[in-house]
Structure formats: structure tokens, C-alpha cells
Design a protein around this motif. Structure first.
Motif, PDB file in Angstrom:
ATOM      1  N   GLY A  72      -5.814 -14.896  -3.255  1.00 44.06           N
ATOM      2  CA  GLY A  72      -5.930 -15.700  -2.221  1.00 44.06           C
ATOM      3  C   GLY A  72      -4.775 -17.183  -2.350  1.00 44.06           C
ATOM      4  O   GLY A  72      -3.798 -17.733  -1.507  1.00 44.06           O
ATOM      5  N   ARG A  73      -3.509 -16.676  -3.664  1.00 42.05           N
ATOM      6  CA  ARG A  73      -2.590 -17.743  -3.732  1.00 42.05           C
ATOM      7  C   ARG A  73      -1.621 -16.813  -3.012  1.00 42.05           C
ATOM      8  O   ARG A  73      -0.267 -18.076  -2.907  1.00 42.05           O
ATOM      9  N   LEU A  74      -0.771 -15.845  -2.711  1.00 43.78           N
ATOM     10  CA  LEU A  74      -0.089 -14.991  -2.091  1.00 43.78           C
ATOM     11  C   LEU A  74      -0.108 -14.896  -1.141  1.00 43.78           C
ATOM     12  O   LEU A  74      -0.814 -14.090  -1.004  1.00 43.78           O
ATOM     13  N   LEU A  80       0.292 -19.872  -0.986  1.00 41.48           N
ATOM     14  CA  LEU A  80      -0.211 -20.168  -0.223  1.00 41.48           C
ATOM     15  C   LEU A  80      -0.717 -21.849  -0.029  1.00 41.48           C
ATOM     16  O   LEU A  80      -1.209 -22.197   0.537  1.00 41.48           O
ATOM     17  N   ALA A  81      -0.450 -22.010  -1.038  1.00 45.38           N
ATOM     18  CA  ALA A  81      -1.489 -23.509  -1.755  1.00 45.38           C
ATOM     19  C   ALA A  81      -0.122 -24.401  -0.917  1.00 45.38           C
ATOM     20  O   ALA A  81      -0.356 -25.860  -1.004  1.00 45.38           O
ATOM     21  N   THR A  82       1.014 -24.313  -0.743  1.00 42.29           N
ATOM     22  CA  THR A  82       1.892 -25.413  -0.643  1.00 42.29           C
ATOM     23  C   THR A  82       2.306 -24.781   0.151  1.00 42.29           C
ATOM     24  O   THR A  82       3.173 -25.801   1.263  1.00 42.29           O
ATOM     25  N   ALA A 129       2.660  -4.277   2.794  1.00 47.81           N
ATOM     26  CA  ALA A 129       1.090  -3.634   2.067  1.00 47.81           C
ATOM     27  C   ALA A 129       1.031  -4.450   0.830  1.00 47.81           C
ATOM     28  O   ALA A 129       1.786  -4.588   0.404  1.00 47.81           O
ATOM     29  N   VAL A 130      -0.031  -5.284   0.488  1.00 49.50           N
ATOM     30  CA  VAL A 130       0.175  -5.296  -1.120  1.00 49.50           C
ATOM     31  C   VAL A 130      -1.419  -4.595  -1.409  1.00 49.50           C
ATOM     32  O   VAL A 130      -2.152  -4.477  -0.982  1.00 49.50           O
ATOM     33  N   LEU A 176      11.142   3.415   2.483  1.00 48.73           N
ATOM     34  CA  LEU A 176      10.293   2.363   2.375  1.00 48.73           C
ATOM     35  C   LEU A 176       9.894   2.246   1.077  1.00 48.73           C
ATOM     36  O   LEU A 176      11.195   2.581  -0.033  1.00 48.73           O
ATOM     37  N   LYS A 177      10.260   1.092   0.209  1.00 49.40           N
ATOM     38  CA  LYS A 177       9.950  -0.158  -0.816  1.00 49.40           C
ATOM     39  C   LYS A 177       9.058  -0.210  -1.485  1.00 49.40           C
ATOM     40  O   LYS A 177       8.494  -0.664  -0.349  1.00 49.40           O
ATOM     41  N   VAL A 178       8.546  -0.332  -2.727  1.00 49.12           N
ATOM     42  CA  VAL A 178       8.207  -0.791  -3.092  1.00 49.12           C
ATOM     43  C   VAL A 178       8.933  -1.585  -4.163  1.00 49.12           C
ATOM     44  O   VAL A 178       9.891  -2.012  -5.100  1.00 49.12           O
ATOM     45  N   TRP A 179       7.620  -3.166  -4.415  1.00 55.36           N
ATOM     46  CA  TRP A 179       8.720  -4.238  -4.985  1.00 55.36           C
ATOM     47  C   TRP A 179       7.301  -5.035  -5.398  1.00 55.36           C
ATOM     48  O   TRP A 179       6.243  -4.769  -5.687  1.00 55.36           O
ATOM     49  N   GLU A 180       7.914  -5.699  -7.359  1.00 60.94           N
ATOM     50  CA  GLU A 180       6.897  -6.114  -7.869  1.00 60.94           C
ATOM     51  C   GLU A 180       6.870  -7.504  -7.383  1.00 60.94           C
ATOM     52  O   GLU A 180       7.800  -8.142  -7.003  1.00 60.94           O
ATOM     53  N   VAL A 181       6.139  -8.359  -6.795  1.00 63.56           N
ATOM     54  CA  VAL A 181       5.954  -9.157  -6.321  1.00 63.56           C
ATOM     55  C   VAL A 181       5.931 -10.609  -7.442  1.00 63.56           C
ATOM     56  O   VAL A 181       7.097 -11.577  -7.172  1.00 63.56           O
TER      57      VAL A 181
END
Length: 96
Positions: A5-7, A22-24, A42-43, A59-64
Motif C-alpha cells: 500500500g505504499r506505492l 501514496l503517503a505523500t 499491472a504490479v 509490453l515492458k517489464v519494469w523494476e519499480v
């Protein structure tokens, strides 16, 4: 939204993804690499990866955490049945 729930990761019409705290409510980073609007994201279950789908037919895969693009794939032409099911259209758009 990541499982903790942070990002949040959002798709953008400018061809990027945005990672939000999401906090700020502030944007942490912008992930650039698509050439057309991003239509979906999608995460992963662990919150470490995001997959984006764009109108540029990739389609791309990302490191968050880092914003690094890990993998990109150009999709194949869809069959008419796949277009009806996934895109809700009867014509098959060509891959550029």
C-alpha cells in the motif's frame, strides 16, 4: 498499487508510467520507454515489478524501485478472435 500500500504505478498518455508515493501523494519517478500512450499497467504480487502495455504494441517489464526497464517485447499480430475478445473490435490492427 503495491501489496504494502505504499506505492502506486499509473499509466500515462505521454508514453510513461508514474510511480507515486501514496503517503505523500508525490510522484517519485517517471518510467520512460514507450513511444505511444500506455494503456495499462499491472504490479507483481511482491510489488517489485510492473508490466506496462502501450498503443505502440509493446509490453515492458519494469523494476519499480529503480525505474529500470528489464524487458521489452513487441507483440505479434492478433487474430480476429483475439481482437474481438481483447480489443472489442473486429479489425486486426497492424504492428508498425
Amino acid at each position: 498499487v503495491t501489496p504494502d500500500g505504499r506505492l502506486a504505478v499509473s499509466a500515462s498518455g505521454d508514453g510513461t508510467l508514474k510511480v507515486w508515493d501514496l503517503a505523500t501523494g508525490s510522484e517519485m519517478r517517471s518510467l520512460a520507454g514507450h513511444t505511444d500512450p500506455v494503456k495499462g499497467v499491472a504490479v507483481s504480487e511482491n510489488g517489485k515489478l510492473a508490466v506496462s502495455a502501450s498503443e505502440d504494441w509493446t509490453l515492458k517489464v519494469w523494476e519499480v524501485a529503480s525505474g529500470c526497464e528489464l524487458r521489452s517485447r513487441v507483440t505479434r499480430n492478433l487474430t480476429p478472435e483475439e481482437c474481438r475478445k481483447s480489443l472489442h473490435r473486429d479489425d486486426v490492427p497492424p504492428i508498425p
